[in-house]
Design an enzyme around this catalytic site. Structure first.
Site, mmCIF file in Angstrom:
data_model
loop_
_atom_site.group_PDB
_atom_site.id
_atom_site.type_symbol
_atom_site.label_atom_id
_atom_site.label_comp_id
_atom_site.label_asym_id
_atom_site.label_seq_id
_atom_site.Cartn_x
_atom_site.Cartn_y
_atom_site.Cartn_z
ATOM 1 N N CYS A 93 1.060 -1.174 0.152
ATOM 2 C CA CYS A 93 -0.003 0.006 -0.022
ATOM 3 C C CYS A 93 0.774 1.274 -0.132
ATOM 4 O O CYS A 93 1.501 1.600 -1.034
ATOM 5 C CB CYS A 93 -0.957 -0.174 1.177
ATOM 6 S SG CYS A 93 -2.417 0.979 1.141
ATOM 7 N N HIS A 194 -3.555 -5.730 2.416
ATOM 8 C CA HIS A 194 -3.125 -6.009 3.771
ATOM 9 C C HIS A 194 -3.614 -7.194 4.438
ATOM 10 O O HIS A 194 -4.169 -7.859 3.838
ATOM 11 C CB HIS A 194 -3.873 -4.736 4.715
ATOM 12 C CG HIS A 194 -3.425 -3.482 4.412
ATOM 13 N ND1 HIS A 194 -1.869 -3.126 4.724
ATOM 14 C CD2 HIS A 194 -4.021 -2.410 3.730
ATOM 15 C CE1 HIS A 194 -2.079 -1.588 4.094
ATOM 16 N NE2 HIS A 194 -3.196 -1.440 3.750
HETATM 17 N N1 GLN Z 1 -1.854 6.690 2.763
HETATM 18 C C1 GLN Z 1 -1.900 5.998 1.496
HETATM 19 C C2 GLN Z 1 -3.794 6.064 1.017
HETATM 20 O O1 GLN Z 1 -4.588 6.373 1.718
HETATM 21 C C3 GLN Z 1 -1.574 4.487 1.622
HETATM 22 C C4 GLN Z 1 -2.541 3.802 2.755
HETATM 23 C C5 GLN Z 1 -2.272 2.543 3.270
HETATM 24 O O2 GLN Z 1 -1.039 2.334 3.235
HETATM 25 N N2 GLN Z 1 -3.257 1.514 3.458
HETATM 26 O O3 GLN Z 1 -4.020 5.664 -0.175
#
Ligand code: GLN
Length: 243
Positions: A93, A194
């Protein structure tokens, strides 16, 4: 046999417990008498990336991504050397977003990322945040599918070299338009999944271990483990999303 893994920005990009992936790799290596040395590195302590068999970066909020980006960008040459020497990269992510060209975040901040891979990320107005289960079909023979949980506002668009990690069968993935998820180039894997990812996808964990061994010219068949619990966890997601 010993392998070395660099866990980058472990104190900043750990909002979604992606560190579970590290524990799963450690346990699955230990079960095969492989010692996985985990090197935790963060701002000011990142080093020797070109000596690593694997590099891991987890996910986090826009705020943390802005905090670390300048430090990360200082290590572009080392990272490229590692990538071209077939090091395994697992980028989850926010960690995935940081090796692309840029990330245009929710509040209009443009985070100039590493520009190592040909993709960019932006928040698309009126598109909902991607939150929920996600499942993909991959072209990796040993790992035909991956399932898990996504939670991101950024949408990623691949522009040139490299390919998606897979096609989405449910969930959003890279963006609301392309019906694909993640990114692959050589032994580098970016994904929005995740969970942690490897908890439900132990075949992918073993595939990454195999790639690390092959990087060291060790080509062995990993011994089978009892994966009943992990496989049930995967089946649960698939059942909930397809019934
Ligand atoms: N901050 C980034 C987004 O909102 C990554 C989020 C994350 O790592 N789950 O897209």
């Amino acid at each position: 046999m010993e392998l070395n893994l660099a866990w980058l920005y472990d104190d900043l990009l750990e909002l979604y417990s992606d560190s579970g992936n590290i524990k799963i790799l450690e346990k699955r290596c230990e079960a095969r008498n492989i010692k996985l040395n985990v090197h935790q590195m963060s701002i000011g302590t990142v080093k020797d990336l070109d000596k690593m068999d694997m590099i891991f970066i987890g996910g986090g909020s826009d705020r943390e991504q802005k905090i670390l980006v300048d430090d990360l960008n200082q290590h572009k040459a080392e990272l490229i050397k590692a990538i071209e020497s077939n090091a395994v990269l697992l980028l989850i992510c926010g960690g995935y977003q940081m090796l692309g060209e840029y990330y245009l975040s929710q509040n209009g901040d443009k985070i100039e990322c590493m520009g190592i891979f040909d993709y960019y990320t932006k928040v698309v107005e009126n598109d909902e945040r991607a939150i929920g289960y996600v499942g993909i079909k991959t072209s990796i023979e040993q790992v035909p599918m991956l399932v898990g949980f996504e939670n991101h506002s950024g949408q990623t668009f691949i522009t040139n070299k490299g390919e998606p990690l897979g096609e989405t069968t449910f969930g959003i993935g890279n963006n609301h338009y392309d019906k694909n998820e993640g990114f692959r180039y050589k032994n580098c894997f970016g994904t929005y999944i995740h969970g942690p990812l490897l908890a439900r996808n132990v075949d992918f964990a073993d595939y990454l271990i195999q790639l690390m061994l092959e990087k060291n010219n060790v080509n062995i068949q990993l011994s089978e483990l009892n994966d009943e619990f992990a496989n049930k966890a995967r089946q649960t997601v698939i059942y909930e999303e397809t019934n």
